[in-house]
Design a protein around this motif. Structure first.
Motif, PDB file in Angstrom:
ATOM      1  N   VAL A  39       0.840  -1.205   0.000  1.00  0.00           N
ATOM      2  CA  VAL A  39       0.000   0.000   0.000  1.00  0.00           C
ATOM      3  C   VAL A  39       0.871   1.250   0.000  1.00  0.00           C
ATOM      4  N   PHE A  40       1.899   1.242   0.849  1.00  0.00           N
ATOM      5  CA  PHE A  40       2.812   2.385   0.927  1.00  0.00           C
ATOM      6  C   PHE A  40       3.481   2.633  -0.423  1.00  0.00           C
ATOM      7  N   SER A  41       3.939   1.575  -1.063  1.00  0.00           N
ATOM      8  CA  SER A  41       4.639   1.700  -2.348  1.00  0.00           C
ATOM      9  C   SER A  41       3.708   2.273  -3.412  1.00  0.00           C
ATOM     10  N   SER A  42       2.485   1.774  -3.449  1.00  0.00           N
ATOM     11  CA  SER A  42       1.515   2.277  -4.423  1.00  0.00           C
ATOM     12  C   SER A  42       1.249   3.759  -4.198  1.00  0.00           C
ATOM     13  N   LEU A  57       2.164   9.606  -5.668  1.00  0.00           N
ATOM     14  CA  LEU A  57       2.584  10.944  -5.258  1.00  0.00           C
ATOM     15  C   LEU A  57       3.723  11.460  -6.126  1.00  0.00           C
ATOM     16  N   PHE A  58       4.689  10.588  -6.420  1.00  0.00           N
ATOM     17  CA  PHE A  58       5.787  11.001  -7.301  1.00  0.00           C
ATOM     18  C   PHE A  58       5.251  11.430  -8.670  1.00  0.00           C
ATOM     19  N   GLY A  68       5.314  15.196 -10.645  1.00  0.00           N
ATOM     20  CA  GLY A  68       6.003  15.430 -11.908  1.00  0.00           C
ATOM     21  C   GLY A  68       7.213  14.565 -12.160  1.00  0.00           C
ATOM     22  N   TYR A  69       7.419  13.521 -11.371  1.00  0.00           N
ATOM     23  CA  TYR A  69       8.566  12.631 -11.572  1.00  0.00           C
ATOM     24  C   TYR A  69       8.204  11.548 -12.587  1.00  0.00           C
ATOM     25  N   ASP A  70       9.190  11.126 -13.391  1.00  0.00           N
ATOM     26  CA  ASP A  70       8.920  10.017 -14.301  1.00  0.00           C
ATOM     27  C   ASP A  70       8.943   8.704 -13.514  1.00  0.00           C
ATOM     28  N   GLU A  71       8.344   7.683 -14.079  1.00  0.00           N
ATOM     29  CA  GLU A  71       8.133   6.433 -13.351  1.00  0.00           C
ATOM     30  C   GLU A  71       9.439   5.749 -12.970  1.00  0.00           C
ATOM     31  N   GLN A 124      10.452   4.946  -9.200  1.00  0.00           N
ATOM     32  CA  GLN A 124      10.633   3.558  -8.763  1.00  0.00           C
ATOM     33  C   GLN A 124      11.992   3.360  -8.114  1.00  0.00           C
ATOM     34  N   ALA A 125      13.010   3.984  -8.684  1.00  0.00           N
ATOM     35  CA  ALA A 125      14.356   3.861  -8.110  1.00  0.00           C
ATOM     36  C   ALA A 125      14.416   4.485  -6.717  1.00  0.00           C
ATOM     37  N   HIS A 126      13.808   5.674  -6.564  1.00  0.00           N
ATOM     38  CA  HIS A 126      13.779   6.311  -5.238  1.00  0.00           C
ATOM     39  C   HIS A 126      13.029   5.444  -4.232  1.00  0.00           C
ATOM     40  N   LEU A 127      11.910   4.892  -4.644  1.00  0.00           N
ATOM     41  CA  LEU A 127      11.122   4.062  -3.746  1.00  0.00           C
ATOM     42  C   LEU A 127      11.913   2.845  -3.278  1.00  0.00           C
TER      43      LEU A 127
END
Length: 638
Positions: free
Chosen positions: A170-173, A178-179, A183-186, A190-193
């Protein structure tokens, strides 16, 4: 509905809680934006509606705020309520907060900016804070704590904890949404997450779980400043510490030494990118409540999954809580002065002193304490501070809060945070201010502070069903009387008993008395440990301190009720069960079983009466009845 219409007196022999609350439970509905209803929450909901109505009239100009501090709160509330502007601003107010993190190059760069970042409210891989020294409570000392985990407790990180895995999903989704909104690209998101989750996982093995943290005195581990600095080979802890308190401490009290002993494993050149992403994710999730309504609602998905709340709060209610939480003492004093009568304050203060007298009588006649320990216990009781209703004066800190209506809600929030943090760190080494209240007057709760040796009863809890001038004295003793004596009992629970009359961590027990008390505490652990609830089994060690307080509170309140001219012990026990009525989401109940030092409400209502002989005679309870407990299993401490 009248109380008698709700009670199945025949059922009391088998289940006091259901006998009193069963009819209510059939129809009670949990509000969609809450996780619980009943008892404490019903009072909180009523206060919420009352204050939102009052402050709504101030927002629209129908009523003028009565003082300058309330006026600043209303200005902040107006900013929080202006969703038209918040939605138009989008993510723009938060960009500079994210950029400060994105621009960090390495640990050395972070170290050079760490003090400034901390003062702006950013997270760090360790936390320093100021509080009274447990062994010299007249002075503020410096403590070192640990960062919060993403999941509610380290036990959720176990490989076989399916709930933890579901919550991380849930947190990851939520974070990915939010990213994207920011305005962040996927791929970048994903890398930040992934890096943030990796850093979070690296913290968990070295932190205490909720049961370990429930042993409050074990957080007192003083290190010389020189030894504290040695915990990190890669960061200058001394520079960071002196930057925050603008001085050089003689010692730092480390709450969790195991974590700091692993600091080089957590903070080293190989972990910087993970830390940076962790900091970025924390910053992103932390600002959502100050941005657009879509950010607010999306940013609450994880907390709603943990609590079981079905919906986000409506925008206006969310704005009320956002502003009210920052100006909580201002709001509390407004509530208390308008809705808490001097007569009620005087009556409750009288009851508190009466309960102290009952407790003193019980200590004087205690049959297992030695004379020297008994005398010290009475010294501590005589020194107990008593605060009822609301503080005499507003904390001076609020006089520094000035709203700039030309700036965004988030900019104002950060400005207030910097004021609060500057005041906080400036206290180091100074004399402790014992007049500060930890709860505002409109909070439905009460507390005992072992380091101040003070009990506090905010105005909000001093109403029905806990207390009502129009209900019988016995019912009041079963409600607020038991709550009052509960807080007194915390002075003598497994944690509070380790502090003396001045609030200093100091053993005032004889060796034999302490051993006997620890045996009684173990009996209380055993009485609750493994009890089944619909959400799972109870951890007796986690809830022992609150159970000792419940037992002492109910027992002392019962003695006070029996001292009345015409005691009604049925009303006493029935109101005790009534104050614990609660309906909660399954998610909320499971969470509380893992992290809450209080036993589940149904057990608070049912188990403690089983320990008291008067319960059996009052309701004619015998062997074979559900509420029967054999005499050798009944636990009585105070």
């Amino acid at each position: 509905m009248a109380a008698k219409e709700q009670i199945n007196e025949q059922l009391i022999k088998d289940d006091l809680y259901m006998a009193v609350n069963g009819e209510w439970l059939k129809t009670a509905k949990i509000p969609a934006d809450k996780a619980t209803t009943g008892g404490f929450q019903d009072l909180a909901d009523h206060i919420e509606k009352t204050l939102m109505h009052d402050f709504g009239e101030m927002l629209d100009g129908t009523v003028q705020p009565e003082d300058q501090y309330l006026n600043e709160f209303i200005k902040y509330y107006r900013l929080a309520s202006d969703f038209e502007k918040r939605n138009a601003d989008g993510f723009t107010p938060a960009k500079k907060f994210m950029e400060r993190v994105e621009n960090l190059k390495d640990w050395n760069d972070w170290e050079n900016k760490a003090v400034a970042l901390t003062m702006k409210g950013y997270e760090a891989p360790f936390q320093l804070y100021v509080a009274s020294d447990m062994k010299n409570t007249d002075r503020y000392a410096l403590y070192a704590s640990v960062p919060s985990l993403i999941l509610p407790d380290k036990t959720y990180y176990a490989d076989d904890n399916e709930n933890g895995k579901a919550l991380i999903a849930v947190f990851s989704s939520m974070v990915m949404k939010l990213f994207k909104m920011a305005g962040y690209d996927e791929a970048t998101a994903q890398a930040h997450l992934e890096r943030a989750l990796a850093f979070d996982r690296s913290l968990a093995p070295h932190e205490k779980d909720s049961t370990e943290r429930a042993d409050y005195p074990k957080m007192y581990n003083p290190y010389s400043f020189e030894d504290f600095k040695k915990f990190s080979s890669y960061l200058n802890l001394g520079k960071y510490t002196k930057g925050l308190i603008k001085n050089t401490p003689d010692q730092v009290i480390v709450e969790e030494p195991k974590y700091y002993e692993a600091l080089d494993e957590i903070v080293n050149p190989d972990t910087f990118e993970n830390f940076k992403s962790w900091l970025l994710v924390n910053t992103l999730t932390g600002v959502t409540g100050y941005l657009t309504d879509d950010f607010r609602v999306t940013g609450g998905e994880f907390s709603r999954a943990i609590s079981g709340s079905k919906e986000a709060m409506k925008p206006q209610k969310a704005a009320y809580y956002l502003a009210g939480n920052r100006f909580d003492q201002v709001v509390g004093l407004y509530y208390a002065h308008k809705y808490f009568s001097p007569d009620a304050k005087a009556d409750v203060e009288h009851m508190v002193h009466q309960m102290v007298d009952v407790y003193k009588h019980r200590l004087e006649n205690n049959d297992w304490l030695s004379e020297s320990t008994r005398k010290q216990a009475i010294v501590k009781l005589d020194a107990l501070g008593i605060n009822v209703g609301y503080p005499d004066e507003l904390d001076p800190l609020y006089k520094k809060f000035k709203v700039n209506e030309q700036l965004s809600l988030l900019d104002n929030a950060q400005s207030f945070s910097e004021i609060v943090l500057a005041d906080h760190y400036s206290r180091w080494g100074k004399q402790v201010d014992r007049t500060r209240w930890q709860m505002p007057a409109h909070m439905v709760n009460a507390y005992y502070d072992p380091q101040f040796n003070v009990i506090v009863f905010p105005a909000a809890i001093l109403q029905a069903p806990f207390y009502d001038l129009h209900q019988s004295a016995s019912a009041n003793y079963g409600g607020i009387g038991a709550v009052i004596a509960h807080e007194i009992s915390h002075a003598f629970d497994n944690n509070g008993a380790q502090f003396d009359e001045k609030g200093n961590l100091h053993n005032w027990w004889t060796e034999a008395d302490l051993k006997h008390f620890q045996g009684l505490a173990q009996d209380m652990i055993n009485e609750f440990d493994g009890l089944e609830t619909e959400a799972g089994k109870v951890n007796g060690k986690l809830v022992v301190s609150e159970n000792i307080a419940d037992a002492g509170g109910l027992s002392c309140a019962l003695e006070a009720a029996k001292g009345e001219a015409q005691p009604d012990l049925k009303a006493f026990f029935i109101n005790w069960a009534r104050i614990w009525r609660m309906k909660a989401s399954m998610e909320r109940m499971k969470l509380l079983l893992n992290i809450d030092v209080h036993a589940p409400h149904v057990l608070r209502a049912n188990v403690q009466p089983k320990n008291l002989d008067d319960f059996y005679t009052t309701f004619d309870v015998h062997e074979g009845d559900g509420m029967y407990l054999t005499p050798d299993k009944r636990v009585n401490i105070w």
